[in-house]
Design a protein around this motif. Structure first.
Motif, PDB file in Angstrom:
ATOM      1  N   LEU A  44       0.906  -1.059   0.100  1.00 14.38           N
ATOM      2  CA  LEU A  44       0.048   0.102   0.013  1.00 14.38           C
ATOM      3  C   LEU A  44       0.937   1.330  -0.006  1.00 14.38           C
ATOM      4  CD1 LEU A  44      -2.924   1.076   0.280  1.00 14.38           C
ATOM      5  CD2 LEU A  44      -2.705   1.067   2.599  1.00 14.38           C
ATOM      6  N   MET A  45       1.847   1.200   0.747  1.00 12.44           N
ATOM      7  CA  MET A  45       2.690   2.452   0.784  1.00 12.44           C
ATOM      8  C   MET A  45       3.727   2.482  -0.100  1.00 12.44           C
ATOM      9  SD  MET A  45       1.670   4.300   3.270  1.00 12.44           S
ATOM     10  CE  MET A  45       0.156   3.852   3.252  1.00 12.44           C
ATOM     11  N   ASN A  46       3.879   1.328  -0.922  1.00 17.13           N
ATOM     12  CA  ASN A  46       4.644   1.640  -2.103  1.00 17.13           C
ATOM     13  C   ASN A  46       3.765   1.941  -3.301  1.00 17.13           C
ATOM     14  OD1 ASN A  46       7.263   0.479  -1.380  1.00 17.13           O
ATOM     15  ND2 ASN A  46       6.693  -1.662  -1.815  1.00 17.13           N
ATOM     16  N   SER A  49       3.898   5.844  -2.666  1.00 17.90           N
ATOM     17  CA  SER A  49       5.284   6.343  -2.875  1.00 17.90           C
ATOM     18  C   SER A  49       5.617   6.269  -4.367  1.00 17.90           C
ATOM     19  CB  SER A  49       6.290   5.870  -1.838  1.00 17.90           C
ATOM     20  OG  SER A  49       6.443   4.576  -1.821  1.00 17.90           O
ATOM     21  N   GLY A  50       4.809   5.851  -5.271  1.00 15.37           N
ATOM     22  CA  GLY A  50       4.815   5.868  -6.522  1.00 15.37           C
ATOM     23  C   GLY A  50       5.680   4.464  -7.132  1.00 15.37           C
ATOM     24  N   ILE A  51       6.016   3.696  -6.230  1.00 19.85           N
ATOM     25  CA  ILE A  51       6.787   2.561  -6.645  1.00 19.85           C
ATOM     26  C   ILE A  51       5.999   1.423  -7.334  1.00 19.85           C
ATOM     27  CG2 ILE A  51       8.277   0.335  -5.761  1.00 19.85           C
ATOM     28  CD1 ILE A  51       9.107   2.475  -3.615  1.00 19.85           C
ATOM     29  N   ILE A  75       8.029  11.996  -4.895  1.00 15.38           N
ATOM     30  CA  ILE A  75       9.055  12.639  -3.819  1.00 15.38           C
ATOM     31  C   ILE A  75       8.773  14.131  -4.427  1.00 15.38           C
ATOM     32  CG2 ILE A  75      11.310  13.540  -3.755  1.00 15.38           C
ATOM     33  CD1 ILE A  75      12.001  10.379  -4.031  1.00 15.38           C
ATOM     34  N   GLU A  76       8.463  14.382  -5.630  1.00 18.83           N
ATOM     35  CA  GLU A  76       8.112  15.637  -6.469  1.00 18.83           C
ATOM     36  C   GLU A  76       6.787  16.357  -5.823  1.00 18.83           C
ATOM     37  OE1 GLU A  76       9.124  18.516  -9.766  1.00 18.83           O
ATOM     38  OE2 GLU A  76      10.341  16.849  -8.604  1.00 18.83           O
ATOM     39  N   ALA A  77       5.971  15.489  -5.305  1.00 16.26           N
ATOM     40  CA  ALA A  77       4.790  15.575  -4.770  1.00 16.26           C
ATOM     41  C   ALA A  77       4.925  15.820  -3.248  1.00 16.26           C
ATOM     42  CB  ALA A  77       3.636  14.747  -5.079  1.00 16.26           C
ATOM     43  N   GLY A  78       5.956  15.545  -2.682  1.00 14.19           N
ATOM     44  CA  GLY A  78       5.963  15.754  -1.299  1.00 14.19           C
ATOM     45  C   GLY A  78       5.941  14.390  -0.412  1.00 14.19           C
ATOM     46  N   ILE A  79       6.085  13.556  -1.234  1.00 13.90           N
ATOM     47  CA  ILE A  79       6.071  12.010  -0.280  1.00 13.90           C
ATOM     48  C   ILE A  79       7.116  11.462  -0.150  1.00 13.90           C
ATOM     49  CG2 ILE A  79       4.818   9.969  -0.122  1.00 13.90           C
ATOM     50  CD1 ILE A  79       2.364  11.257  -1.901  1.00 13.90           C
ATOM     51  N   GLY A  80       7.619  10.978   0.854  1.00 14.26           N
ATOM     52  CA  GLY A  80       8.767  10.401   0.847  1.00 14.26           C
ATOM     53  C   GLY A  80       9.086   8.973   1.718  1.00 14.26           C
ATOM     54  N   MET A  81       9.561   7.950   1.546  1.00 12.65           N
ATOM     55  CA  MET A  81       9.426   6.622   2.431  1.00 12.65           C
ATOM     56  C   MET A  81      10.570   6.380   2.778  1.00 12.65           C
ATOM     57  SD  MET A  81       7.285   3.348   1.284  1.00 12.65           S
ATOM     58  CE  MET A  81       7.269   1.549   1.934  1.00 12.65           C
ATOM     59  N   LEU A 161       5.869  11.405   5.422  1.00 11.40           N
ATOM     60  CA  LEU A 161       6.875  10.744   5.516  1.00 11.40           C
ATOM     61  C   LEU A 161       6.451   9.433   5.965  1.00 11.40           C
ATOM     62  CD1 LEU A 161       8.230  13.735   6.412  1.00 11.40           C
ATOM     63  CD2 LEU A 161      10.155  12.047   7.130  1.00 11.40           C
ATOM     64  N   ILE A 162       6.766   8.361   5.137  1.00  8.53           N
ATOM     65  CA  ILE A 162       6.228   6.917   5.470  1.00  8.53           C
ATOM     66  C   ILE A 162       7.629   5.996   5.948  1.00  8.53           C
ATOM     67  CG2 ILE A 162       5.153   4.979   4.356  1.00  8.53           C
ATOM     68  CD1 ILE A 162       4.651   6.948   2.165  1.00  8.53           C
ATOM     69  N   PHE A 163       7.074   5.400   7.229  1.00  3.52           N
ATOM     70  CA  PHE A 163       8.293   4.611   7.769  1.00  3.52           C
ATOM     71  C   PHE A 163       7.829   3.049   7.870  1.00  3.52           C
ATOM     72  CE2 PHE A 163       9.013   8.678   9.801  1.00  3.52           C
ATOM     73  CZ  PHE A 163      10.134   8.951   9.510  1.00  3.52           C
ATOM     74  N   ASP A 164       8.553   2.452   7.061  1.00  2.00           N
ATOM     75  CA  ASP A 164       8.088   0.831   6.981  1.00  2.00           C
ATOM     76  C   ASP A 164       8.712  -0.014   8.029  1.00  2.00           C
ATOM     77  OD1 ASP A 164       7.187  -1.702   6.196  1.00  2.00           O
ATOM     78  OD2 ASP A 164       7.729  -1.661   4.325  1.00  2.00           O
ATOM     79  N   GLU A 165       8.270  -0.243   9.085  1.00  2.00           N
ATOM     80  CA  GLU A 165       8.565  -1.010  10.153  1.00  2.00           C
ATOM     81  C   GLU A 165       9.863  -0.457  10.743  1.00  2.00           C
ATOM     82  OE1 GLU A 165       8.054  -5.139  10.641  1.00  2.00           O
ATOM     83  OE2 GLU A 165       6.303  -5.086   8.877  1.00  2.00           O
TER      84      GLU A 165
END
Ligand code: ADP
Ligand code: MG
Length: 501
Positions: A44-46, A49-51, A75-81, A161-165
């Motif tokens: 879901l978070m991928n 984050s555009g992946i 990232i351009e849109a301001g979303i980072g993982m 900001l998204i943090f995966d575990e």
């Protein structure tokens, strides 16, 4: 910046990893995305984050639908993982890593490393990260490397900001510091998503909780009022009991005696350095430590998968330092490996075949010429039942089982024969909380019947629940030893960080 995920569905072939997921992420808020392994959190978070591109549904930023063609767009849109496995270049400095790909340049296109350093310093100071821009990444602890990843994302002006575990690689004290950082980011108005399967952490840090199960959002929780029991039930789909009943131990004679072990890792570096340990029959010895401190190589050496460059190993009085994996197995050593897919089972085999993977040559199942299939099937059916392995039948391919059920299959196979010693690495990784309870009970039952048990786990709660004695590994050495439940989380955490008591 507010984000809406609407009706997100993502499939991988037959697997529906996310199914019609609706989720909102808000500025100034920490959203915990809670779910068991395989629930679909990372996927879901991928997507966000555009992946991955979703098969159905859309992402809305401040009310406007957007489409991402790759992580760059997000990232351009301001979303980072911040991913589970960091993506830093070990030999570069912190500043070099941070600017990689978006280097500030001086005239003539030369990298302006001085400016990069200043920017890193400023971001670090703003959120209390305490990162030295000139440090070499491979020389700083994992907890600090994680902060470098955070700075990288902030450097790219992320609002989400998204943090995966993120806490999987941290000691308890580092977790406390990390939570402080996350709160500082929230208070600065960032939107945060915190992926985890740990209930305690969720209640401690989240402003809002969404629970994912089988790719679907199955519920929401308010951290102010929710209990661990409620969240666990949402996560698993049924009520769960937490504690392990354990009577005091009566340890017997020494069973496994390892002295001055030295073992190299795949890069020929010393991974296990002068480690000595003894496991008596009828006791559980737990090895605690942050991932990557030599536990993997230690277990591989004890089970015959990796050779010793120094030291001795005796089992039941017999020198087994040079014995093959199969010989050790025959002597009564069972092994639940850390990586079930690589060394625990064969995915293209059926459940029944996997159940006899390491005993197929045994009299029970083979006449020496051909397999006694009816006996194999009968025993497989019993194990599947006893360990609650969810499979359509014993003839289904192991490949088709979920991770947690594959794990139960391996544990069932290893524990259902007559053994003297069980060596288990991360025995409950990816297993739902209900099955954790069952596996723990079986481990304690085995101990009570005289089996010696060596457990390696990065989950301190698991170590504390099972162990009669706890050893802590740090940088290849055993740096501390505690009696059973005598050690507090704080003491264990300090030892795990290499701080001498
Ligand atoms: N790249 C992929 N290819 C095929 N299946 C995948 C892929 N990524 C994830 N899956 C499957 O999708 C489901 C959800 O996985 P994941 O999002 O990693 O769960 P979580 O992060 O909650 O543990 C699992 O069944 C997993 O096996
Ligand atoms: Mg994941």
């Amino acid at each position: 910046m507010d984000i809406e995920l609407r009706g997100i569905t993502k499939r991988f072939g037959e697997v529906v990893a996310n199914s019609d997921v609706n989720l909102s992420i808000k500025a100034g808020e920490i959203l915990a995305l809670l779910g068991e392994n395989g629930a679909g959190k990372t996927t879901l978070m991928n997507v966000l984050s555009g992946i991955y591109r979703p098969d159905e549904g859309e992402i809305r930023i401040d009310g406007k639908a957007v489409q991402f063609d790759g992580a760059g767009d997000a990232i351009e849109a301001g979303i980072g993982m911040v991913h589970q496995h960091f993506m830093l270049v070990p030999v570069f400095t912190v500043a070099e890593n941070v600017v990689l790909g978006v280097e500030p340049t001086k005239a003539l296109n030369r990298l302006d490393i001085k400016r990069a350093r200043e920017q890193v310093r400023a971001i670090s100071a703003e959120h209390g990260l305490h990162v030295d821009p000139e440090a070499i990444v491979e020389e700083i602890p994992v907890g600090i490397q994680q902060r470098v990843e955070i700075i990288k994302v902030l450097f790219r002006s992320a609002d989400v900001l998204i943090f995966d575990e993120p806490t999987a690689v941290l000691t308890p004290q580092e977790v406390t510091d990390f939570f402080g950082i996350v709160k500082s980011l929230r208070d600065a108005g960032k939107a945060l998503v915190f992926i985890t399967h740990k209930l305690g952490e969720v209640l401690e840090i989240a402003d809002r909780i969404s629970v994912l199960r089988g790719g679907k959002i199955v519920g929401e929780g308010d951290p102010k009022t929710a209990t661990e029991a409620e969240l666990a039930e949402m996560m698993v789909g049924r009520p769960v009991q937490f504690s392990v009943d354990k009577a005091p131990r009566e340890a017997g004679a020494p069973l496994l005696e390892a002295r001055y072990l030295k073992v190299l890792n795949d890069r020929d570096e010393v991974a296990v350095n002068d480690v000595s340990l003894t496991v008596h029959s009828g006791e559980v010895v737990g090895i605690a430590g942050v991932q990557g401190n030599g536990q993997t190589e230690l277990v591989e050496a004890l089970t015959g998968l990796r050779h010793l460059v120094g030291g001795t190993v005796h089992f039941d009085g017999q020198n087994i330092a040079k014995s093959s994996t199969r010989e050790r197995h025959r002597l009564g050593i069972a092994h639940v490996p850390e990586d079930r897919q690589r060394s625990g089972l064969i995915e293209s085999f059926t459940v029944a075949e996997n159940m006899v993977l390491d005993t197929y040559y045994d009299d029970r199942y083979s006449s020496g010429i051909s397999m006694r299939w009816p006996d194999v099937y009968k025993s497989a059916a019993e194990d599947v039942e006893a360990f609650d392995v969810r499979t359509p039948s014993i003839f289904a391919l192991a490949d088709h089982l979920s991770g947690g059920n594959q794990q139960k299959l391996v544990v069932a196979r290893e524990m259902s024969r007559d053994i003297k010693l069980l060596i288990a690495s991360q025995p409950t990784r990816g297993v739902d909380v209900g099955s954790i309870e069952y596996i723990h009970k079986r481990i304690i039952d085995a101990r009570d019947s005289g089996v010696g048990v060596l457990i390696v786990s990065t989950e301190l709660e698991e170590i504390r629940a099972l162990s009669d004695r706890v050893l802590v590994m740090f940088r290849g050495r055993v740096v501390a030893e505690f009696e059973g439940d005598k050690a507090s989380i704080t003491e264990l955490g300090l030892a795990m960080a290499g701080v001498a008591a």
